[in-house]
Design an enzyme around this catalytic site. Sequence first.
Site, PDB file in Angstrom:
ATOM      1  N   ASP A   1       0.859  -1.190   0.000  1.00  0.00           N
ATOM      2  CA  ASP A   1       0.000   0.000   0.000  1.00  0.00           C
ATOM      3  C   ASP A   1       0.890   1.234   0.000  1.00  0.00           C
ATOM      4  O   ASP A   1       1.976   1.223   0.597  1.00  0.00           O
ATOM      5  CB  ASP A   1      -0.905   0.008   1.235  1.00  0.00           C
TER       6      ASP A   1
ATOM      7  N   ASP B   1      -2.402  -0.813   6.301  1.00  0.00           N
ATOM      8  CA  ASP B   1      -3.348  -1.104   5.223  1.00  0.00           C
ATOM      9  C   ASP B   1      -2.888  -2.306   4.398  1.00  0.00           C
ATOM     10  O   ASP B   1      -3.715  -3.098   3.925  1.00  0.00           O
ATOM     11  CB  ASP B   1      -3.527   0.116   4.325  1.00  0.00           C
TER      12      ASP B   1
ATOM     13  N   GLU C   1       0.902   5.570   0.526  1.00  0.00           N
ATOM     14  CA  GLU C   1       0.256   6.836   0.842  1.00  0.00           C
ATOM     15  C   GLU C   1       0.887   7.874  -0.079  1.00  0.00           C
ATOM     16  O   GLU C   1       2.118   7.912  -0.235  1.00  0.00           O
ATOM     17  CB  GLU C   1       0.450   7.215   2.310  1.00  0.00           C
TER      18      GLU C   1
ATOM     19  N   HIS D   1      -5.206   4.142   6.877  1.00  0.00           N
ATOM     20  CA  HIS D   1      -4.592   5.152   6.013  1.00  0.00           C
ATOM     21  C   HIS D   1      -3.122   5.363   6.360  1.00  0.00           C
ATOM     22  O   HIS D   1      -2.569   6.444   6.117  1.00  0.00           O
ATOM     23  CB  HIS D   1      -5.342   6.484   6.042  1.00  0.00           C
TER      24      HIS D   1
END
Length: 237
Positions: free
Chosen positions: A9, A152, A11, A147
Site C-alpha cells: 500500500d 493497510d 500513501e 490510512h
Amino acid sequence: MENNYVAFDLETTGLRPKYDKILEIGAVKVEGGEVTGTYETFIDSGVEIPERITELTGITQEMVQGSPGTKEAVEGFLEFSGDFVLLGHNVLFDYSFMKRNVVNLGGTYERKGLDTLAISRLCLPQLPGKSLDKMAAHYGIPQEQHHRALDDALTAARLYERLVEEFGEKRPDLFEASPLVFKVKKEGPITNSQKVYLRDLLKYHRIESNVKIEMLTKSEASRMIDGIISRHGKMMR
C-alpha cells in the site's frame, strides 16, 4: 490460487500518478499463508504535503523530513518484493504510482496482481461499501492505523485470506493473479535552465517553498513555473 504474494500500500500526495508523489510505502510478504517479512518507509519526495493529505493520513512534513528519497525507497521495495505477485485493495492505483517511479528511474516494471477490492465486489455485492475499512469491519479484522501504508497492506493480506477461506472453493478463478496493465512514459529530470529560472522566480516573488527543486521532473518544473506566474505574474526586468 496464490499463497505467495506481497501485499502493499502507498500513501501519496494525491490521486494522480503523473502529478502526485509517494509519501510512504508499506509492504507485507506472505509465503504459504504466513507473513515472512515487512517493508516500511517514509519518502522525502521534495514536495509540500497538502493539508488534506495530512488530515487523512496523519503524515506531516516533519515526519518525512530526512527520510530516504524516492530512488532509495523504491529500490528498497523492489528488492523486498522481487518477482512476487502484488496484492492490494484497488491494487492498480498503487501499482500505477510504483511503475511510474520505476520507469522514471530508468527501469521496467511488469507484474501480476490480485485485487481484494475487485474480489470483494464480485463475492459480496450485497454489502453497502467495499472500502478497505468497511471490509475489515465486515470480517472483524483489527486496524490500528488506517490510512497508513503498512497497516493497510497487512489488512489487505488478512482480507485476502478471509476471502479465500469463504469463497476460494466456490470461485477459484477470482484468486488467480493476472497481469497488471498501466502504460507510462519516462519523464526527464528538471533542466538546468528551469532550475535557475524557478529559483529566481521564487526569490523575485519572495515565495517560501519546501519543494526540493533538484528532485522535480521537467514537466513538474514547468507546471510549478506556470502556477507561480499565473498567481503572481512574471518577473519584471
